[in-house]
Scaffold this active site. Structure first.
Site, short mmCIF file in Angstrom:
data_model
loop_
_atom_site.label_atom_id
_atom_site.label_comp_id
_atom_site.label_asym_id
_atom_site.label_seq_id
_atom_site.Cartn_x
_atom_site.Cartn_y
_atom_site.Cartn_z
N THR A 35 -18.22 78.73 61.92
CA THR A 35 -18.97 78.04 60.87
C THR A 35 -19.67 76.78 61.39
O THR A 35 -20.82 76.53 61.08
CB THR A 35 -18.03 77.67 59.70
OG1 THR A 35 -17.36 78.86 59.27
CG2 THR A 35 -18.78 77.06 58.54
N ARG A 86 -24.80 80.78 66.28
CA ARG A 86 -24.66 79.38 65.86
C ARG A 86 -24.42 78.45 67.04
O ARG A 86 -24.91 77.32 67.06
CB ARG A 86 -23.52 79.27 64.83
CG ARG A 86 -23.90 79.80 63.45
CD ARG A 86 -22.70 79.88 62.56
NE ARG A 86 -23.03 80.26 61.17
CZ ARG A 86 -22.13 80.67 60.30
NH1 ARG A 86 -20.85 80.74 60.65
NH2 ARG A 86 -22.49 81.00 59.08
N ASN A 118 -26.56 75.81 59.80
CA ASN A 118 -25.98 76.71 60.80
C ASN A 118 -26.69 78.07 60.90
O ASN A 118 -26.09 79.06 61.33
CB ASN A 118 -24.47 76.84 60.59
CG ASN A 118 -24.10 77.44 59.25
OD1 ASN A 118 -24.98 77.83 58.49
ND2 ASN A 118 -22.81 77.53 58.97
N HIS A 160 -26.08 83.46 57.85
CA HIS A 160 -24.90 83.86 57.07
C HIS A 160 -24.53 85.30 57.40
O HIS A 160 -25.41 86.13 57.60
CB HIS A 160 -25.18 83.78 55.57
CG HIS A 160 -24.20 84.57 54.74
ND1 HIS A 160 -22.96 84.07 54.42
CD2 HIS A 160 -24.25 85.83 54.24
CE1 HIS A 160 -22.29 84.99 53.73
NE2 HIS A 160 -23.06 86.07 53.60
N LYS A 165 -30.89 81.76 57.34
CA LYS A 165 -31.07 80.70 56.35
C LYS A 165 -32.42 79.99 56.56
O LYS A 165 -33.07 80.20 57.59
CB LYS A 165 -29.90 79.72 56.45
CG LYS A 165 -28.53 80.38 56.14
CD LYS A 165 -27.39 79.37 56.24
CE LYS A 165 -26.04 80.04 56.02
NZ LYS A 165 -24.93 79.07 56.05
N TYR A 182 -22.63 81.98 46.60
CA TYR A 182 -21.66 81.01 47.11
C TYR A 182 -20.62 80.61 46.05
O TYR A 182 -20.05 79.52 46.14
CB TYR A 182 -22.38 79.77 47.65
CG TYR A 182 -22.94 79.96 49.05
CD1 TYR A 182 -22.12 80.38 50.11
CD2 TYR A 182 -24.27 79.70 49.35
CE1 TYR A 182 -22.62 80.54 51.39
CE2 TYR A 182 -24.78 79.85 50.64
CZ TYR A 182 -23.94 80.27 51.66
OH TYR A 182 -24.43 80.42 52.93
N GLU A 185 -22.15 91.22 48.16
CA GLU A 185 -23.38 90.51 48.53
C GLU A 185 -24.57 91.45 48.66
O GLU A 185 -25.69 91.10 48.28
CB GLU A 185 -23.14 89.72 49.83
CG GLU A 185 -22.17 88.55 49.61
CD GLU A 185 -21.66 87.92 50.90
OE1 GLU A 185 -22.11 88.30 52.00
OE2 GLU A 185 -20.79 87.02 50.80
P1 GTP Z 1 -21.46 81.70 55.64
O1 GTP Z 1 -21.72 82.89 56.51
O2 GTP Z 1 -22.72 80.88 55.37
O3 GTP Z 1 -20.70 82.04 54.38
O4 GTP Z 1 -20.56 80.72 56.53
P2 GTP Z 1 -19.01 80.85 56.86
O5 GTP Z 1 -18.43 82.06 56.19
O6 GTP Z 1 -18.87 80.71 58.33
O7 GTP Z 1 -18.45 79.53 56.20
P3 GTP Z 1 -18.01 79.29 54.68
O8 GTP Z 1 -18.18 80.51 53.86
O9 GTP Z 1 -16.69 78.63 54.71
O10 GTP Z 1 -19.08 78.20 54.23
C1 GTP Z 1 -20.34 78.58 53.71
C2 GTP Z 1 -21.39 77.64 54.23
O11 GTP Z 1 -21.16 76.35 53.67
C3 GTP Z 1 -21.36 77.41 55.73
O12 GTP Z 1 -22.13 78.35 56.43
C4 GTP Z 1 -21.94 76.03 55.87
O13 GTP Z 1 -23.36 76.07 55.90
C5 GTP Z 1 -21.50 75.35 54.62
N1 GTP Z 1 -20.30 74.56 54.88
C6 GTP Z 1 -19.03 74.99 55.05
N2 GTP Z 1 -18.19 73.97 55.29
C7 GTP Z 1 -18.97 72.86 55.25
C8 GTP Z 1 -18.71 71.48 55.40
O14 GTP Z 1 -17.58 71.06 55.65
N3 GTP Z 1 -19.79 70.63 55.30
C9 GTP Z 1 -21.04 71.07 55.04
N4 GTP Z 1 -22.05 70.20 54.95
N5 GTP Z 1 -21.33 72.36 54.89
C10 GTP Z 1 -20.30 73.24 54.99
MG MG Z 2 -18.69 82.52 54.14
#
Ligand code: GTP
Ligand code: MG
Length: 150
Positions: free
Chosen positions: A91, A102, A112, A115, A9, A49, A126
């Site tokens: 996450t 992370r 973080n 992805h 990212k 997303y 994707e």
């Molecule tokens: P990705 O690999 O980025 O998809 O992350 P993930 O699969 O571990 O998490 P998820 O798909 O649930 O969320 C996508 C992204 O949204 C995360 O990587 C975070 O950057 C962001 N995100 C998720 N939950 C939160 C939250 O509670 N607060 C904030 N600010 N960002 C969040």
């Molecule tokens: Mg995700």
């Protein structure tokens, strides 16, 4: 062979973590089949997303992911989707163990670093979204026999 989509990212790119992160995937024995530096459009980010539409962090997430260059990659390997998620960690970087990407590099859930697709189905969706076919190599660098017994 299984493929997954991984993207460093904007925070990871700006913090010069591309080399370190790519090194971890390479050392694990995974195979890079495509990569590019790209600043995603709003439209691409919305599609990527889509599952989070309506959540409180959604708009901020789109603002952030489109704010600068992203290093998009496709990796191949045995069970590469789950293997990549293990390398990446949880996450929330604060909860992610040390020795995960992370856990080692992040503090905030909204910053973080990286992805990774969460399932084989997500990976297929994707990869199609971010890459055209001619950007992915088909001729293989055959490291397979040095990693897997069969
Ligand atoms: P990705 O690999 O980025 O998809 O992350 P993930 O699969 O571990 O998490 P998820 O798909 O649930 O969320 C996508 C992204 O949204 C995360 O990587 C975070 O950057 C962001 N995100 C998720 N939950 C939160 C939250 O509670 N607060 C904030 N600010 N960002 C969040
Ligand atoms: Mg995700």
């Amino acid at each position: 062979e299984e493929r997954t989509f991984v993207a460093i990212k904007p925070d990871g790119v700006q913090r010069k973590l591309i080399g370190e992160i790519v090194a971890r995937f390479e050392k694990k024995g995974l195979k890079l089949v495509g990569c590019k530096l790209i600043q995603p459009s709003r439209k691409l980010a919305e599609k990527h997303y889509a599952e989070h539409k309506g959540k409180p962090f959604y708009e901020g997430l789109l603002d952030f992911i489109t704010s600068g260059p992203v290093f998009a990659m496709v990796w191949e390997g045995k069970e590469v989707v789950s293997t990549s998620r293990s390398l990446i960690g949880l996450t929330d970087p604060k909860k992610s163990p040390m020795n995960t990407i992370r856990g080692d590099f992040g503090i905030d859930v909204g910053r973080n670093t990286i992805h990774g697709s969460d399932s084989v189905e997500s990976a297929q969706r994707e990869i199609k979204l971010w890459f055209s076919k001619n950007e992915l190599i088909t001729s293989s660098i055959t490291i397979e026999k040095w990693i897997n017994e069969d």
